[in-house]
Design an enzyme around this catalytic site. Structure first.
Site, PDB file in Angstrom:
ATOM      1  N   LYS A 164      -8.464  -2.299 -29.734  1.00  0.00           N
ATOM      2  CA  LYS A 164      -9.715  -3.017 -29.875  1.00  0.00           C
ATOM      3  C   LYS A 164      -9.813  -3.535 -31.307  1.00  0.00           C
ATOM      4  O   LYS A 164      -9.769  -2.763 -32.267  1.00  0.00           O
ATOM      5  CB  LYS A 164     -10.885  -2.078 -29.571  1.00  0.00           C
ATOM      6  CG  LYS A 164     -12.238  -2.754 -29.634  1.00  0.00           C
ATOM      7  CD  LYS A 164     -13.328  -1.787 -29.187  1.00  0.00           C
ATOM      8  CE  LYS A 164     -14.698  -2.403 -29.284  1.00  0.00           C
ATOM      9  NZ  LYS A 164     -15.752  -1.432 -28.913  1.00  0.00           N
ATOM     10  N   LYS A 200      -8.659  -5.625 -26.123  1.00  0.00           N
ATOM     11  CA  LYS A 200      -9.951  -6.275 -26.276  1.00  0.00           C
ATOM     12  C   LYS A 200     -10.102  -6.827 -27.680  1.00  0.00           C
ATOM     13  O   LYS A 200      -9.810  -6.085 -28.628  1.00  0.00           O
ATOM     14  CB  LYS A 200     -11.032  -5.222 -26.019  1.00  0.00           C
ATOM     15  CG  LYS A 200     -12.439  -5.715 -26.133  1.00  0.00           C
ATOM     16  CD  LYS A 200     -13.377  -4.550 -26.041  1.00  0.00           C
ATOM     17  CE  LYS A 200     -14.757  -5.072 -26.392  1.00  0.00           C
ATOM     18  NZ  LYS A 200     -15.712  -4.034 -26.566  1.00  0.00           N
TER      19      LYS A 200
HETATM   20  C1  PBG Z   1     -19.110  -0.620 -27.967  1.00  0.00           C
HETATM   21  C2  PBG Z   1     -18.638  -1.863 -27.303  1.00  0.00           C
HETATM   22  C3  PBG Z   1     -18.675  -3.184 -27.776  1.00  0.00           C
HETATM   23  C4  PBG Z   1     -18.188  -3.992 -26.749  1.00  0.00           C
HETATM   24  C5  PBG Z   1     -17.842  -3.141 -25.710  1.00  0.00           C
HETATM   25  N1  PBG Z   1     -18.108  -1.833 -26.078  1.00  0.00           N
HETATM   26  C6  PBG Z   1     -19.217  -3.764 -29.012  1.00  0.00           C
HETATM   27  C7  PBG Z   1     -18.656  -3.472 -30.310  1.00  0.00           C
HETATM   28  O1  PBG Z   1     -17.637  -2.802 -30.468  1.00  0.00           O
HETATM   29  O2  PBG Z   1     -19.312  -3.929 -31.245  1.00  0.00           O
HETATM   30  C8  PBG Z   1     -18.086  -5.503 -26.791  1.00  0.00           C
HETATM   31  C9  PBG Z   1     -18.113  -6.174 -25.474  1.00  0.00           C
HETATM   32  C10 PBG Z   1     -18.349  -7.648 -25.515  1.00  0.00           C
HETATM   33  O3  PBG Z   1     -18.384  -8.297 -26.586  1.00  0.00           O
HETATM   34  O4  PBG Z   1     -18.509  -8.203 -24.427  1.00  0.00           O
HETATM   35  N2  PBG Z   1     -18.295  -0.090 -28.950  1.00  0.00           N
HETATM   36 ZN    ZN Z   2     -19.345   1.512 -30.266  1.00  0.00          ZN
END
Ligand code: PBG
Ligand code: ZN
Length: 329
Positions: free
Chosen positions: A197, A250
């Site tokens: 991520k 992601k």
């Molecule tokens: C929580 C999380 C996030 C997303 C999914 N789980 C946000 C982040 O890390 O700030 C993002 C999903 C999206 O942008 O559709 N950690």
């Molecule tokens: Zn988070």
């Protein structure tokens, strides 16, 4: 001038719909999708998310209806994000058995037992500072956060979750959650790890939707540097070794190379998250009439599959299901 004698003519296999369908290498199916759902403890009516046309936060009372709609479309799973009424410094509403996601899980499973309920397992929606764990000074304390992730995962499991999806990028998350679930007898609950991520600008609209923007700083001390690819393989391998069942990359669009490389480097099923900012861009261009939404969305989803995705988390999932159904007629 005479023309060359062409023996190999790739166009032969493009000459009509029938032959194209026989040689098609990748297919898209409604069965590939997971639909994200925002459940908000503070509302009684659905509230549209301005930066994500077509997406709303829903109250607990609409979870059953939402689950039924998704299941009727043939989508196999939903992933819950909770917006709690109370936030604190450690995000304790995340492991409250009466928390918003725990109640949403129970409502969804009661309404629609065959629909997979997945829970995003993190703390940014539950902390009053918006970071993904417990703070130590201005930094997130990795190991203190692991203890809370264990409590959160077990609480979701008790509520009846089908899949735990930790998204906070803390080191050792998978091992910690696996140990905690197994110790409580939940040996059969898979972990879908947000293994790779990146610290991404594409999460912007989500943070509006989930009310999870950090109140100071950013997530660069835990989410990955977008410049790195070897580190993606390392993260994926670490999570696989710790017992992850499914690995996720992601965001998706700007990381197609990473999807392919992680796919080739491990034996685990791969998920990709087509994130909020990717969705918002398509919606905005479509609203202006600048692109053909259906065509662009289906092409993008097929691209994720071609890159190696076995499953796709997307806000487009319900539209995709409807379009694929129309195509079959
Ligand atoms: C929580 C999380 C996030 C997303 C999914 N789980 C946000 C982040 O890390 O700030 C993002 C999903 C999206 O942008 O559709 N950690
Ligand atoms: Zn988070």
């Amino acid at each position: 001038m005479t023309l060359p004698d062409l023996v190999v003519r790739p166009r032969r296999l493009r000459s009509g719909a029938g032959i194209r369908s026989l040689v098609r290498e990748t297919t898209l199916s409604t069965a590939d999708f997971i639909y994200p759902v925002f459940v908000d403890e503070t509302i009684t009516e659905a509230v549209a998310v301005a930066s994500m046309p077509g997406v709303s936060r829903i109250p607990l009372s609409q979870v059953d209806q939402c689950a039924n709609e998704v299941a009727e479309l043939g989508i196999p799973g939903i992933i819950f994000f909770g917006i709690p009424a109370e936030k604190d410094a450690i995000g304790s509403s995340g492991w409250d058995d009466q928390g918003i996601v725990q109640r949403a899980i129970r409502a969804a499973k009661a309404a629609c037992p065959e629909l997979l309920a997945i829970a995003d397992t993190c703390f940014c929606e539950y902390t009053n500072h918006g970071h993904c764990g417990v703070l130590h000074g201005e930094d997130v304390d990795n190991d203190a956060t692991l203890l809370n992730l264990q409590k959160e995962a077990v609480s979701y499991a008790r509520a009846g979750i089908d899949v735990i999806a930790p998204s906070g990028m803390m080191d050792g998350t998978i091992a910690a959650i696996r140990m905690a679930l197994d110790a409580e007898g939940f040996t059969n609950i898979p972990i879908m790890s947000y293994a790779v991520k990146y610290a991404s600008g594409y999460f912007g609209p989500f943070r509006d939707a989930a009310d999870s923007t950090p109140s100071f700083g950013d997530r660069a001390t835990y989410q990955m540097d977008p410049a790195n690819r070897r580190e993606a393989i390392l993260e994926a391998k670490l999570d696989a070794e710790q017992g992850a069942d499914i690995l996720m990359v992601k965001p998706a669009l700007a990381y197609m190379d990473i999807i392919r490389e992680v796919k080739d480097a491990t034996m685990l099923p791969m998920a990709v998250y087509n994130v909020s900012g990717e969705y918002a861009m398509v919606k905005a261009a479509a609203e202006k009439g600048w692109i053909d939404e259906r065509r662009v969305v289906l092409e993008t989803m097929l691209g994720f599959k071609r890159a190696g995705a076995d499953m796709i988390l997307s806000y487009h999932a319900k539209d995709v299901a409807r379009w694929l159904r129309e195509d079959r007629r």
